[in-house]
Design a protein around this motif. Structure first.
Motif, PDB file in Angstrom:
ATOM      1  N   ASP A 235       0.467  29.997  -2.649  1.00  0.00           N
ATOM      2  CA  ASP A 235       1.089  30.811  -0.880  1.00  0.00           C
ATOM      3  C   ASP A 235       0.546  30.167  -0.303  1.00  0.00           C
ATOM      4  N   ARG A 236       0.587  29.170  -0.538  1.00  0.00           N
ATOM      5  CA  ARG A 236       0.004  27.729   0.770  1.00  0.00           C
ATOM      6  C   ARG A 236       1.489  27.206   1.214  1.00  0.00           C
ATOM      7  N   VAL A 237       1.617  27.303   2.203  1.00  0.00           N
ATOM      8  CA  VAL A 237       2.940  26.685   3.789  1.00  0.00           C
ATOM      9  C   VAL A 237       2.505  25.925   4.010  1.00  0.00           C
ATOM     10  N   ASN A 238       3.535  24.418   3.923  1.00  0.00           N
ATOM     11  CA  ASN A 238       3.265  23.528   4.694  1.00  0.00           C
ATOM     12  C   ASN A 238       5.171  23.914   5.413  1.00  0.00           C
ATOM     13  N   SER A 239       5.312  24.112   6.439  1.00  0.00           N
ATOM     14  CA  SER A 239       6.398  24.525   6.749  1.00  0.00           C
ATOM     15  C   SER A 239       7.778  23.396   7.221  1.00  0.00           C
ATOM     16  N   GLN A 240       7.155  22.477   7.268  1.00  0.00           N
ATOM     17  CA  GLN A 240       7.860  20.733   7.324  1.00  0.00           C
ATOM     18  C   GLN A 240       8.329  20.586   5.834  1.00  0.00           C
ATOM     19  N   MET A 241       7.352  20.626   5.345  1.00  0.00           N
ATOM     20  CA  MET A 241       7.222  20.483   3.585  1.00  0.00           C
ATOM     21  C   MET A 241       8.704  21.278   3.493  1.00  0.00           C
ATOM     22  N   ILE A 242       8.868  22.653   3.672  1.00  0.00           N
ATOM     23  CA  ILE A 242       9.229  23.426   3.314  1.00  0.00           C
ATOM     24  C   ILE A 242      11.124  22.875   3.889  1.00  0.00           C
TER      25      ILE A 242
ATOM     26  N   GLY B 149      12.279  20.191   4.964  1.00  0.00           N
ATOM     27  CA  GLY B 149      13.194  19.117   4.806  1.00  0.00           C
ATOM     28  C   GLY B 149      13.694  19.570   3.013  1.00  0.00           C
ATOM     29  N   GLU B 150      12.796  20.074   1.759  1.00  0.00           N
ATOM     30  CA  GLU B 150      13.306  20.803   0.450  1.00  0.00           C
ATOM     31  C   GLU B 150      14.495  21.745   1.136  1.00  0.00           C
ATOM     32  N   GLU B 151      14.571  22.562   2.067  1.00  0.00           N
ATOM     33  CA  GLU B 151      15.579  23.193   1.873  1.00  0.00           C
ATOM     34  C   GLU B 151      16.899  22.496   2.922  1.00  0.00           C
ATOM     35  N   ALA B 152      16.907  21.397   3.361  1.00  0.00           N
ATOM     36  CA  ALA B 152      17.840  20.644   3.802  1.00  0.00           C
ATOM     37  C   ALA B 152      18.303  19.971   2.666  1.00  0.00           C
ATOM     38  N   GLU B 153      17.391  18.840   2.009  1.00  0.00           N
ATOM     39  CA  GLU B 153      17.839  18.502   0.851  1.00  0.00           C
ATOM     40  C   GLU B 153      18.072  19.236  -0.349  1.00  0.00           C
TER      41      GLU B 153
ATOM     42  N   PHE C 181       0.505  -1.104  -0.334  1.00  0.00           N
ATOM     43  CA  PHE C 181       0.226  -0.475  -0.273  1.00  0.00           C
ATOM     44  C   PHE C 181       0.745   1.095  -0.157  1.00  0.00           C
ATOM     45  N   ASP C 182       1.906   1.448  -0.556  1.00  0.00           N
ATOM     46  CA  ASP C 182       2.865   2.406  -0.742  1.00  0.00           C
ATOM     47  C   ASP C 182       1.979   3.621  -1.544  1.00  0.00           C
ATOM     48  N   ASP C 183       1.414   3.461  -2.268  1.00  0.00           N
ATOM     49  CA  ASP C 183       0.140   4.768  -2.796  1.00  0.00           C
ATOM     50  C   ASP C 183      -0.234   4.986  -1.797  1.00  0.00           C
ATOM     51  N   CYS C 184      -0.896   4.928  -0.640  1.00  0.00           N
ATOM     52  CA  CYS C 184      -1.730   5.468  -0.138  1.00  0.00           C
ATOM     53  C   CYS C 184      -0.298   6.284   1.763  1.00  0.00           C
ATOM     54  N   LYS C 185       0.596   5.556   1.231  1.00  0.00           N
ATOM     55  CA  LYS C 185       1.808   6.955   2.325  1.00  0.00           C
ATOM     56  C   LYS C 185       1.938   8.206   1.569  1.00  0.00           C
ATOM     57  N   GLU C 186       3.086   8.658   2.641  1.00  0.00           N
ATOM     58  CA  GLU C 186       3.234   9.482   2.479  1.00  0.00           C
ATOM     59  C   GLU C 186       4.977   9.709   1.667  1.00  0.00           C
ATOM     60  N   HIS C 187       5.057  10.354   1.049  1.00  0.00           N
ATOM     61  CA  HIS C 187       6.752   9.890   0.143  1.00  0.00           C
ATOM     62  C   HIS C 187       6.949  11.773   0.054  1.00  0.00           C
ATOM     63  N   ARG C 188       6.616  12.748   0.703  1.00  0.00           N
ATOM     64  CA  ARG C 188       7.036  13.844   0.493  1.00  0.00           C
ATOM     65  C   ARG C 188       8.077  14.629   0.993  1.00  0.00           C
ATOM     66  N   TYR C 189       8.149  13.661   2.477  1.00  0.00           N
ATOM     67  CA  TYR C 189       9.288  14.001   3.564  1.00  0.00           C
ATOM     68  C   TYR C 189      10.284  13.732   2.662  1.00  0.00           C
ATOM     69  N   LYS C 190      11.899  13.948   3.331  1.00  0.00           N
ATOM     70  CA  LYS C 190      12.463  14.257   2.845  1.00  0.00           C
ATOM     71  C   LYS C 190      13.056  13.273   3.770  1.00  0.00           C
ATOM     72  N   SER C 191      14.017  12.404   3.731  1.00  0.00           N
ATOM     73  CA  SER C 191      14.809  11.565   5.212  1.00  0.00           C
ATOM     74  C   SER C 191      16.298  13.220   5.633  1.00  0.00           C
ATOM     75  N   PRO C 192      16.130  12.682   6.810  1.00  0.00           N
ATOM     76  CA  PRO C 192      17.642  13.600   7.284  1.00  0.00           C
ATOM     77  C   PRO C 192      18.457  13.583   6.376  1.00  0.00           C
ATOM     78  N   GLN C 193      19.288  14.859   6.642  1.00  0.00           N
ATOM     79  CA  GLN C 193      19.994  14.961   5.386  1.00  0.00           C
ATOM     80  C   GLN C 193      21.776  15.469   5.857  1.00  0.00           C
ATOM     81  N   MET C 194      22.726  15.478   4.928  1.00  0.00           N
ATOM     82  CA  MET C 194      23.906  15.688   5.968  1.00  0.00           C
ATOM     83  C   MET C 194      23.977  17.237   6.495  1.00  0.00           C
ATOM     84  N   VAL C 195      24.571  17.440   7.738  1.00  0.00           N
ATOM     85  CA  VAL C 195      24.587  18.994   8.006  1.00  0.00           C
ATOM     86  C   VAL C 195      25.613  19.602   7.178  1.00  0.00           C
TER      87      VAL C 195
END
Length: 717
Positions: free
Chosen positions: A684-691, A693-697, A321-335
């Motif tokens: 103009d919509r903002v999902n802070s956690q998504m942002i 994650g994308e910035e860290a990547e 059921f992978d299609d029913c799960k959230e995959h947009r959040y990134k895994s932890p990135q290198m500092v």
């Protein structure tokens, strides 16, 4: 009574200005539940949020409801922050919980189960089985379940058994097939050593729906096999919630570790404070169970569905059921700062580093301790541990450091609720490895997160410090949002040394360079910072507070925020959980906003901004603004002074203040509502956690490919 800016007299401690703590927590759990209802979340993510809401409720009963029961039994008369007695609180809480549970199962039955069916996942009931499916279930019971079960009868020689906290059980009324007409009771625990969800094999055709059935359904279908000489008149599942709040008299305890070990065992048998039964349970069976457990009618919950929805977290892990799960959040990135140099001490020596977890990996904190454990120049490692993972690499590194002859001091907080047993195991292991282990302080929990590494270098002794808002837990660091600071600034090193000297002995420093500690200094520091903003506002200078934390319910702090608001200070609070402050009170909290963000990660960081007349100051802390944090725990507040890192903190706060997708905003009725997105353009919509994650990547990719600067937006207040 004090005067506002408009010269009006206001009592800022009036109970009508405050929200009851327990009811505020229930509002938080309603926000979690709303994510299970939100159609914009993938289906299996909605299952996860429903499971979390159930797990949260379990802990709420074991601790908070249990505490109210204890207060009532002790005839405790003191009113809470909102002017309510313990009895009034309990009455309103139980009323709200009954409604909450009804909502949980309406979402489960009317939304999630039909949606799962459409996705090809069928949840079978025992009465719906036939043919091969029925044969499989019966065979599964005979082979795997029956040998594990221990049915327990209740009669004159066998008293009602002790039903363990949070276990799922099946109660039955029986009558002998031959002989007396007396009805007898028996119970059997649904074994937690077996999976709760059992997949029924299909015919392997493509696009064949997946069928599952719950273990308790299998047992009920075959329950007559447990009582061969009896007719089973009725049987139903039930579940007990018990008082699990440890009560420890530390002054009288000769050995704190042994006393806590003893109390942990008692936790399973505390007073029953909640009984969950399946809807339609036979009234005679229900009366018998309720009487034996001594629960009142308002403590009984009739459940229209499977008991204990925490099992949905296991359903989340079903394959296919992978299609029913959230995959947009990134895994932890290198500092980025650690990408070019393997020597962690050289990297920290070049300048302070602020990490934002889980968007940036926690691995660098683990490596910091691991490198210190084997570095021949390191003389000592000192660390506080509140909650650690089940197979903690940090514990292993500390043990290795001691084995390598380094001076290792570890404060393990044995009173970390529901982690006591785990922490006792680690404490004993560290002691055997040769570490100097401290079991916290009498009467206080040590909740601060600090590590000190003392290293001999060419120009003398140098101290490296890590301070954080979250635990040294490599597992939860992937799920909780937290910030951590690495520094080797001498002032922080001196303060860190003073912290550990205070924790390990009787040394109380006369003053601090950078840190503020609870329970002696932190509360006054917070109040002083708020009052300073009041002074700036009265002088016509820039005055603003932005504070992000888990909870706020300290009456003195809230009253000071009210006073600051009445003086014209703009105050924006980002509070994930409990908030006893009300917004929109004329002349009191007109200038205060409160928002809560409930998303894929648990918001856990504590970040504070004070505008200070145009010279902003930033702080991070292990402490929320609660009485327990500021008055009954060892906590740390630390400043962030590097300009680049201050911009990073402001970006976190500013982005969360602009969040449209995962934020709930408190209105002037004390109710949280999601922002109206009808007039908001998608761009103009903002999902802070998504942002984040994308910035860290993006930062990690840029640094690894081009070795250029990290993206940090400019600070615009």
């Amino acid at each position: 009574m004090t005067k506002t800016k408009d010269n009006k007299k206001v009592d800022f401690e009036d109970p009508k200005f405050y929200i009851n703590r327990e009811l505020s927590w229930l509002q938080f759990n309603e926000r979690v539940l709303s994510e299970a209802e939100d159609l914009s979340n993938p289906l299996f993510e909605r299952l996860k949020f429903l499971s979390i809401s159930a797990s949260n409720l379990d802990e709420f009963f074991m601790v908070r409801v249990a505490s109210l029961e204890d207060m009532i039994n002790a005839d405790y008369k003191k009113l809470d922050i909102a002017g309510m007695t313990a009895k009034q609180q309990l009455s309103e809480v139980l009323l709200a919980v009954h409604e909450f549970v009804t909502n949980q199962y309406e979402i489960y039955n009317n939304q999630l189960v039909p949606a799962l069916f459409k996705q090809g996942l069928i949840i079978c009931k025992k009465e719906d089985l036939s043919g091969k499916d029925s044969d499989f279930v019966d065979s599964y019971f005979d082979e795997f379940v029956y040998p594990v079960l221990t049915p327990m009868a209740v009669d004159s020689s066998r008293p009602f058994p002790l039903i363990r906290n949070k276990t799922l059980n099946i109660g039955a009324l029986l009558k002998k097939k031959e002989g007396k007409d007396d009805v007898e009771f028996a119970t059997v625990q649904v074994p937690n050593v077996l999976p709760r969800i059992i997949e029924i094999p299909g015919n392997n055709k493509e696009n064949q729906p997946k069928k599952i059935i719950f273990l308790e359904e299998i047992i009920q279908k075959n329950v007559s096999k447990l009582f061969l000489n009896y007719d089973v008149l009725t049987c139903s599942p039930y579940r007990v919630g018990r008082n699990a709040d440890l009560s420890i008299d530390e002054d009288e305890a000769e050995d704190l570790l042994k006393e806590i070990e003893k109390q942990i065992k008692r936790r399973q048998w505390g007073q029953a404070i909640r009984l969950e039964v399946e809807k339609g349970t036979n009234s005679r069976l229900l009366r018998f169970i309720a009487k034996e457990l001594a629960v009142e009618d308002n403590e009984i919950y009739s459940i229209d569905g499977p008991l204990d929805l925490t099992f949905l977290m296991k359903m989340y892990k079903l394959e296919g059921f992978d299609d029913c799960k959230e995959h947009r959040y990134k895994s932890p990135q290198m500092v980025p700062e650690f990408m070019d140099d393997d020597n962690v001490f050289d990297v920290i020596s070049r300048g302070d580093i602020l990490m934002h977890h889980p968007y940036e990996t926690f691995e660098n904190v683990v490596k910091f301790v691991e490198k210190a454990a084997v570095d021949p120049s390191v003389l000592a490692i000192k660390q506080t541990l509140y909650r650690v993972s089940g197979n903690s690499p940090i514990i292993a590194a500390l043990a290795k450091a001691a084995d390598n002859g380094k001076q290792v001091t570890v404060l393990v907080e044995l009173k970390a609720r529901f982690d006591e047993e785990n922490n006792i195991v680690w404490a004993k292991m560290l002691e055997k490895a040769g570490c100097h282990v401290i079991y916290g302080l009498v009467g206080l929990k040590t909740h601060c997160k600090i590590t000190l590494v003392v290293r001999r270098e060419e120009d003398g002794i140098k101290r490296y410090v890590h301070l954080a808002t979250g635990n040294y837990n490599d597992s939860t660091a992937k799920q909780y949002t937290d910030v951590g600071l690495f520094t080797c600034a001498p002032a922080f090193g001196e303060d860190a040394t003073a912290v550990f000297n205070m924790l390990s002995g009787y040394s109380e420093p006369l003053g601090w360079n950078k840190l503020s500690l609870a329970p002696l200094w932190l509360k006054d520091r917070i109040l002083d910072l708020i009052k300073r903003e009041e002074s700036h506002a009265l002088a016509g200078e820039p005055a603003r507070i932005v504070a992000k934390m888990n909870s706020i319910c300290h009456k003195e702090v809230i009253a000071e925020l009210y006073r600051a608001s009445s003086m014209g200070v703009k105050i924006d609070l980002i509070v994930r959980g409990i908030c006893c402050l009300r917004t929109g009170i004329p002349g009191v909290s007109d200038n205060i906003t409160v928002r809560s963000i409930v998303g894929n990660f648990l918001e856990h960081s504590r970040i504070f901004y004070f505008e200070n007349g145009g010279s902003p100051e930033f702080y991070c802390s292990s402490a929320d603004w609660m009485p327990r944090n500021l008055e009954r725990r060892v906590e740390i507040l630390f400043p962030v002074e590097n300009e680049k890192l201050r911009q990073k903190l402001w970006h976190i706060l500013d982005t969360e203040l602009r969040d449209t997708d995962k934020a709930h905003v408190m209105n002037d009725q004390g109710i949280y509502v999601k922002p109206d997105l009808k007039s908001v353009e998608i761009a103009d919509r903002v999902n802070s956690q998504m942002i984040f994650g994308e910035e860290a990547e993006r930062n990690a990719k840029v640094m690894s490919s081009q070795n250029t600067r990290v993206f940090i937006p400019e600070m615009k207040v």
